[in-house]
Structure formats: structure tokens, C-alpha cells
Scaffold this motif. Structure first.
Motif, PDB file in Angstrom:
ATOM      1  N   ALA A  83       0.832  -1.205   0.000  1.00 33.47           N
ATOM      2  CA  ALA A  83       0.000   0.000   0.000  1.00 33.47           C
ATOM      3  C   ALA A  83       0.867   1.256   0.000  1.00 33.47           C
ATOM      4  CB  ALA A  83      -0.923  -0.010   1.215  1.00 33.47           C
ATOM      5  N   ILE A  84       1.926   1.245   0.795  1.00 40.02           N
ATOM      6  CA  ILE A  84       2.819   2.406   0.853  1.00 40.02           C
ATOM      7  C   ILE A  84       3.519   2.628  -0.484  1.00 40.02           C
ATOM      8  CG2 ILE A  84       4.975   3.252   1.887  1.00 40.02           C
ATOM      9  CD1 ILE A  84       4.012   2.050   4.541  1.00 40.02           C
ATOM     10  N   LYS A  85       3.888   1.550  -1.158  1.00 42.29           N
ATOM     11  CA  LYS A  85       4.513   1.672  -2.478  1.00 42.29           C
ATOM     12  C   LYS A  85       3.555   2.336  -3.471  1.00 42.29           C
ATOM     13  CE  LYS A  85       7.597  -2.360  -2.164  1.00 42.29           C
ATOM     14  NZ  LYS A  85       7.871  -3.719  -2.705  1.00 42.29           N
ATOM     15  N   ALA A  86       2.303   1.887  -3.466  1.00 48.86           N
ATOM     16  CA  ALA A  86       1.306   2.446  -4.392  1.00 48.86           C
ATOM     17  C   ALA A  86       1.054   3.916  -4.088  1.00 48.86           C
ATOM     18  CB  ALA A  86       0.006   1.645  -4.299  1.00 48.86           C
ATOM     19  N   LEU A  87       0.947   4.245  -2.811  1.00 52.49           N
ATOM     20  CA  LEU A  87       0.697   5.634  -2.423  1.00 52.49           C
ATOM     21  C   LEU A  87       1.903   6.525  -2.725  1.00 52.49           C
ATOM     22  CD1 LEU A  87      -1.154   4.988   0.938  1.00 52.49           C
ATOM     23  CD2 LEU A  87      -2.146   5.969  -1.131  1.00 52.49           C
ATOM     24  N   GLY A  88       3.100   5.976  -2.562  1.00 51.11           N
ATOM     25  CA  GLY A  88       4.303   6.729  -2.907  1.00 51.11           C
ATOM     26  C   GLY A  88       4.319   7.090  -4.381  1.00 51.11           C
ATOM     27  N   SER A  89       3.919   6.130  -5.230  1.00 44.41           N
ATOM     28  CA  SER A  89       3.849   6.401  -6.670  1.00 44.41           C
ATOM     29  C   SER A  89       2.779   7.447  -6.971  1.00 44.41           C
ATOM     30  CB  SER A  89       3.533   5.101  -7.425  1.00 44.41           C
ATOM     31  OG  SER A  89       4.560   4.148  -7.256  1.00 44.41           O
ATOM     32  N   ALA A  90       1.670   7.375  -6.230  1.00 42.88           N
ATOM     33  CA  ALA A  90       0.586   8.345  -6.431  1.00 42.88           C
ATOM     34  C   ALA A  90       1.039   9.758  -6.070  1.00 42.88           C
ATOM     35  CB  ALA A  90      -0.624   7.945  -5.602  1.00 42.88           C
ATOM     36  N   LEU A  91       1.842   9.873  -5.012  1.00 40.53           N
ATOM     37  CA  LEU A  91       2.323  11.196  -4.596  1.00 40.53           C
ATOM     38  C   LEU A  91       3.326  11.777  -5.588  1.00 40.53           C
ATOM     39  CD1 LEU A  91       2.703  10.762  -0.734  1.00 40.53           C
ATOM     40  CD2 LEU A  91       1.052  12.199  -1.954  1.00 40.53           C
ATOM     41  N   ILE A  92       4.012  10.916  -6.319  1.00 39.26           N
ATOM     42  CA  ILE A  92       4.911  11.399  -7.376  1.00 39.26           C
ATOM     43  C   ILE A  92       4.088  12.072  -8.477  1.00 39.26           C
ATOM     44  CG2 ILE A  92       6.487  10.690  -9.222  1.00 39.26           C
ATOM     45  CD1 ILE A  92       7.516   8.500  -7.301  1.00 39.26           C
ATOM     46  N   ILE A  93       2.924  11.481  -8.770  1.00 39.66           N
ATOM     47  CA  ILE A  93       2.036  12.046  -9.792  1.00 39.66           C
ATOM     48  C   ILE A  93       1.406  13.346  -9.305  1.00 39.66           C
ATOM     49  CG2 ILE A  93      -0.086  11.656 -11.118  1.00 39.66           C
ATOM     50  CD1 ILE A  93       0.556   8.653 -11.009  1.00 39.66           C
ATOM     51  N   GLU A  94       0.956  13.346  -8.041  1.00 38.48           N
ATOM     52  CA  GLU A  94       0.244  14.510  -7.504  1.00 38.48           C
ATOM     53  C   GLU A  94       0.554  14.618  -6.014  1.00 38.48           C
ATOM     54  OE1 GLU A  94      -4.334  16.193  -7.271  1.00 38.48           O
ATOM     55  OE2 GLU A  94      -3.852  14.584  -8.684  1.00 38.48           O
ATOM     56  N   GLU A  95       1.553  15.391  -5.668  1.00 40.33           N
ATOM     57  CA  GLU A  95       2.041  15.421  -4.289  1.00 40.33           C
ATOM     58  C   GLU A  95       1.079  16.066  -3.300  1.00 40.33           C
ATOM     59  OE1 GLU A  95       5.365  17.957  -3.420  1.00 40.33           O
ATOM     60  OE2 GLU A  95       5.030  19.177  -5.218  1.00 40.33           O
ATOM     61  N   HIS A  96       0.117  16.836  -3.794  1.00 36.92           N
ATOM     62  CA  HIS A  96      -0.836  17.502  -2.913  1.00 36.92           C
ATOM     63  C   HIS A  96      -2.225  16.882  -2.986  1.00 36.92           C
ATOM     64  CE1 HIS A  96       1.959  21.228  -3.190  1.00 36.92           C
ATOM     65  NE2 HIS A  96       2.270  20.464  -2.172  1.00 36.92           N
ATOM     66  N   ASN A  97      -2.313  15.638  -3.397  1.00 36.82           N
ATOM     67  CA  ASN A  97      -3.608  14.963  -3.467  1.00 36.82           C
ATOM     68  C   ASN A  97      -4.070  14.606  -2.056  1.00 36.82           C
ATOM     69  OD1 ASN A  97      -5.451  12.525  -3.622  1.00 36.82           O
ATOM     70  ND2 ASN A  97      -5.272  12.996  -5.785  1.00 36.82           N
ATOM     71  N   THR A  98      -5.179  15.199  -1.609  1.00 38.38           N
ATOM     72  CA  THR A  98      -5.619  15.025  -0.222  1.00 38.38           C
ATOM     73  C   THR A  98      -6.039  13.587   0.085  1.00 38.38           C
ATOM     74  OG1 THR A  98      -7.842  15.773  -0.847  1.00 38.38           O
ATOM     75  CG2 THR A  98      -6.324  17.432   0.019  1.00 38.38           C
ATOM     76  N   GLU A  99      -6.650  12.909  -0.886  1.00 42.31           N
ATOM     77  CA  GLU A  99      -7.058  11.522  -0.654  1.00 42.31           C
ATOM     78  C   GLU A  99      -5.843  10.622  -0.440  1.00 42.31           C
ATOM     79  OE1 GLU A  99      -9.826   7.982  -2.641  1.00 42.31           O
ATOM     80  OE2 GLU A  99      -9.494   9.855  -3.734  1.00 42.31           O
ATOM     81  N   VAL A 100      -4.808  10.851  -1.223  1.00 40.42           N
ATOM     82  CA  VAL A 100      -3.581  10.062  -1.088  1.00 40.42           C
ATOM     83  C   VAL A 100      -2.921  10.321   0.264  1.00 40.42           C
ATOM     84  CG1 VAL A 100      -1.269   9.652  -2.009  1.00 40.42           C
ATOM     85  CG2 VAL A 100      -3.188   9.970  -3.576  1.00 40.42           C
ATOM     86  N   LEU A 101      -2.840  11.584   0.657  1.00 38.31           N
ATOM     87  CA  LEU A 101      -2.217  11.931   1.938  1.00 38.31           C
ATOM     88  C   LEU A 101      -2.977  11.325   3.116  1.00 38.31           C
ATOM     89  CD1 LEU A 101      -1.344  15.675   1.234  1.00 38.31           C
ATOM     90  CD2 LEU A 101       0.293  13.815   1.588  1.00 38.31           C
ATOM     91  N   GLN A 102      -4.299  11.344   3.045  1.00 33.77           N
ATOM     92  CA  GLN A 102      -5.096  10.759   4.132  1.00 33.77           C
ATOM     93  C   GLN A 102      -4.896   9.249   4.210  1.00 33.77           C
ATOM     94  OE1 GLN A 102      -9.614  10.681   4.178  1.00 33.77           O
ATOM     95  NE2 GLN A 102      -9.239  12.219   5.766  1.00 33.77           N
ATOM     96  N   LYS A 103      -4.870   8.598   3.056  1.00 33.10           N
ATOM     97  CA  LYS A 103      -4.641   7.154   3.036  1.00 33.10           C
ATOM     98  C   LYS A 103      -3.233   6.822   3.525  1.00 33.10           C
ATOM     99  CE  LYS A 103      -7.891   5.986  -0.700  1.00 33.10           C
ATOM    100  NZ  LYS A 103      -8.696   4.947  -0.042  1.00 33.10           N
ATOM    101  N   MET A 104      -2.267   7.646   3.157  1.00 34.36           N
ATOM    102  CA  MET A 104      -0.894   7.403   3.592  1.00 34.36           C
ATOM    103  C   MET A 104      -0.800   7.507   5.107  1.00 34.36           C
ATOM    104  SD  MET A 104       2.177   6.674   2.470  1.00 34.36           S
ATOM    105  CE  MET A 104       2.777   7.350   0.905  1.00 34.36           C
ATOM    106  N   GLY A 105      -1.442   8.528   5.687  1.00 38.22           N
ATOM    107  CA  GLY A 105      -1.456   8.669   7.137  1.00 38.22           C
ATOM    108  C   GLY A 105      -2.073   7.462   7.811  1.00 38.22           C
ATOM    109  N   TYR A 106      -3.168   6.973   7.252  1.00 38.30           N
ATOM    110  CA  TYR A 106      -3.844   5.801   7.824  1.00 38.30           C
ATOM    111  C   TYR A 106      -2.936   4.569   7.799  1.00 38.30           C
ATOM    112  CZ  TYR A 106      -6.910   1.739   8.141  1.00 38.30           C
ATOM    113  OH  TYR A 106      -7.461   0.535   8.491  1.00 38.30           O
ATOM    114  N   VAL A 107      -2.294   4.346   6.659  1.00 41.18           N
ATOM    115  CA  VAL A 107      -1.425   3.167   6.532  1.00 41.18           C
ATOM    116  C   VAL A 107      -0.263   3.251   7.514  1.00 41.18           C
ATOM    117  CG1 VAL A 107       0.142   1.920   4.993  1.00 41.18           C
ATOM    118  CG2 VAL A 107      -2.075   2.701   4.143  1.00 41.18           C
ATOM    119  N   TYR A 108       0.339   4.433   7.636  1.00 44.46           N
ATOM    120  CA  TYR A 108       1.437   4.596   8.595  1.00 44.46           C
ATOM    121  C   TYR A 108       0.960   4.375  10.032  1.00 44.46           C
ATOM    122  CZ  TYR A 108       4.914   6.323   5.245  1.00 44.46           C
ATOM    123  OH  TYR A 108       5.831   6.434   4.214  1.00 44.46           O
ATOM    124  N   MET A 109      -0.263   4.750  10.328  1.00 43.75           N
ATOM    125  CA  MET A 109      -0.820   4.484  11.658  1.00 43.75           C
ATOM    126  C   MET A 109      -0.920   2.975  11.903  1.00 43.75           C
ATOM    127  SD  MET A 109      -1.541   7.118  13.645  1.00 43.75           S
ATOM    128  CE  MET A 109      -2.922   6.673  14.693  1.00 43.75           C
TER     129      MET A 109
END
Length: 214
Positions: A83-109
Motif C-alpha cells: 500500500a505504501i509503495k502504491a501511495l508513494g507512486s501516487a504522490l509522485i504524480i500529484e504530491e498535494h492529493n488530499t485523498e492520497v495523503l489521508q490514506k498514507m497517514g492511515y497506513v502509517y498508523m
């Protein structure tokens, strides 16, 4: 002129009269004006003219949509590394995507990487300070990191932004309970349950705390 020729002349005159009457009456069909489909979804073409029937294109998902779906699938399998790998790739495409950032925070939790989760939620708030959910999530992370003052500040800000959202009161009550501030926690649980009586955990905590006080 013979009788037959006279008859032909009369017939021809009648035909021309009817033709010109129809032509100038305005009742004849006009191209692109008088045709109306019988029903709203009638297609041009159909079984008689299949070459004139138009199909709906099969729209392919964007790369961002694919990565978000990969994230959801990985989380469902509790494969948080993927999941972190997929989200990392998503942030490369759009670093300010709020949905990606929220999901990343959840996964890290979920992986216990609280400092990284904190960073994700702080980025969310840098994009929108009025995001009450980001405040609540950041408060939970700060509580895990031992920053109780920061946790309390963000819990209160989340409640200020949306005082009618029961989980904000419930989460703040949990933090207060962990800090030994039981009376304040009871107030929070009671408020949460008053706003949403489906919060069984809030009701459970209220009963437990009331019975221990009694």
C-alpha cells in the motif's frame, strides 16, 4: 384538340395545382427540423442500419485511480508495504492529493510509523486548515507520540470545526481517559453518545465509568 388531349390537359393541370399547393403550404417535412425521436433515448440506426448505431466507449481508469485501487486492495489484505509503495507512486504524480495523503497517514498508523503519519496529516492541514478530520487524525497521532498538548489542541480544533460530529467527541474522550482525566472523559463520551446513539463503545464507557464512580 381532341377530347382525349383535353382530358390529359385537365389532369396535368390538377396535378401541378396540388403540387404547388403542397410546396408553398409549409406542411412538407424540413430537413433537420421536423424529425423528432419517439422516445428520449432512441438511437440513430438500430437493427436496420447497424452501421449507424453508436456504441459507448470503454473509458479506462487513470493511473491515479489505478494506484488508489491498488492501495485499497493491499489494505484489505493487510499488505501495508504494498500500500505504501502504491501511495508513494501516487504522490509522485500529484504530491498535494488530499485523498492520497489521508490514506498514507492511515497506513502509517497501522504500521506504527507515527512520525510519518504525523507528516502526512500536517501536509493535509497545510492544504486546508479547516479540515476537521485532519485535525482529529493528527490529534490521535500526537497522542501516540506523547505530545499531549498538541493532541488536545487539535482535538479541540476538530470539535470547533464540526461540533455535531460524534466521533470527534469520542476520540477526544479517549485521549482524556488515557491521561487519567476521567471526569472530562465522561463528559466527552456522554456528548458523543447524545449525538449518535449507535456509538456502542461510548455507551459502554459511560456505564463503566458511572458504575466505578458509584
Amino acid at each position: 384538340m381532341t377530347t382525349f388531349q383535353l382530358l390529359l390537359l385537365i389532369v396535368a393541370g390538377g396535378v401541378f395545382y396540388l403540387f404547388f399547393k403542397q410546396l408553398f403550404s409549409g406542411d412538407h417535412p424540413k430537413r433537420g427540423v421536423d424529425f423528432e425521436a419517439k422516445v428520449g433515448d432512441e438511437q440513430i440506426g438500430g437493427i436496420n442500419r447497424p452501421d449507424k448505431t453508436f456504441s459507448t466507449p470503454n473509458v479506462q481508469p487513470t493511473r491515479m485511480e489505478q494506484l488508489l485501487q491498488m492501495t485499497d486492495d493491499a489494505v484489505a489484505k493487510e499488505d501495508f508495504e504494498e500500500a505504501i509503495k502504491a501511495l508513494g507512486s501516487a504522490l509522485i504524480i500529484e504530491e498535494h492529493n488530499t485523498e492520497v495523503l489521508q490514506k498514507m497517514g492511515y497506513v502509517y498508523m497501522q504500521t506504527g510509523e507515527y512520525a510519518e503519519a504525523k507528516e502526512s496529516y500536517e501536509k493535509l492541514l497545510s492544504l486546508d486548515e479547516t479540515d476537521d478530520m485532519a485535525h482529529a487524525l493528527l490529534a490521535n497521532v500526537l497522542h501516540k507520540l506523547g505530545d499531549e498538548e498538541g493532541a488536545e489542541k487539535h482535538h479541540e480544533r476538530a470539535i470547533e470545526l464540526d461540533p455535531e460530529y460524534a466521533p470527534h467527541h469520542f476520540n477526544y474522550a479517549n485521549t482524556l481517559y488515557d491521561l487519567g482525566r476521567k471526569k472530562e472523559a465522561l463528559v466527552g463520551y456522554t456528548k458523543a453518545y447524545a449525538l449518535d446513539d449507535t456509538l456502542d463503545e461510548a455507551q459502554k464507557m459511560i456505564k463503566e465509568m458511572e458504575s466505578s464512580n458509584g
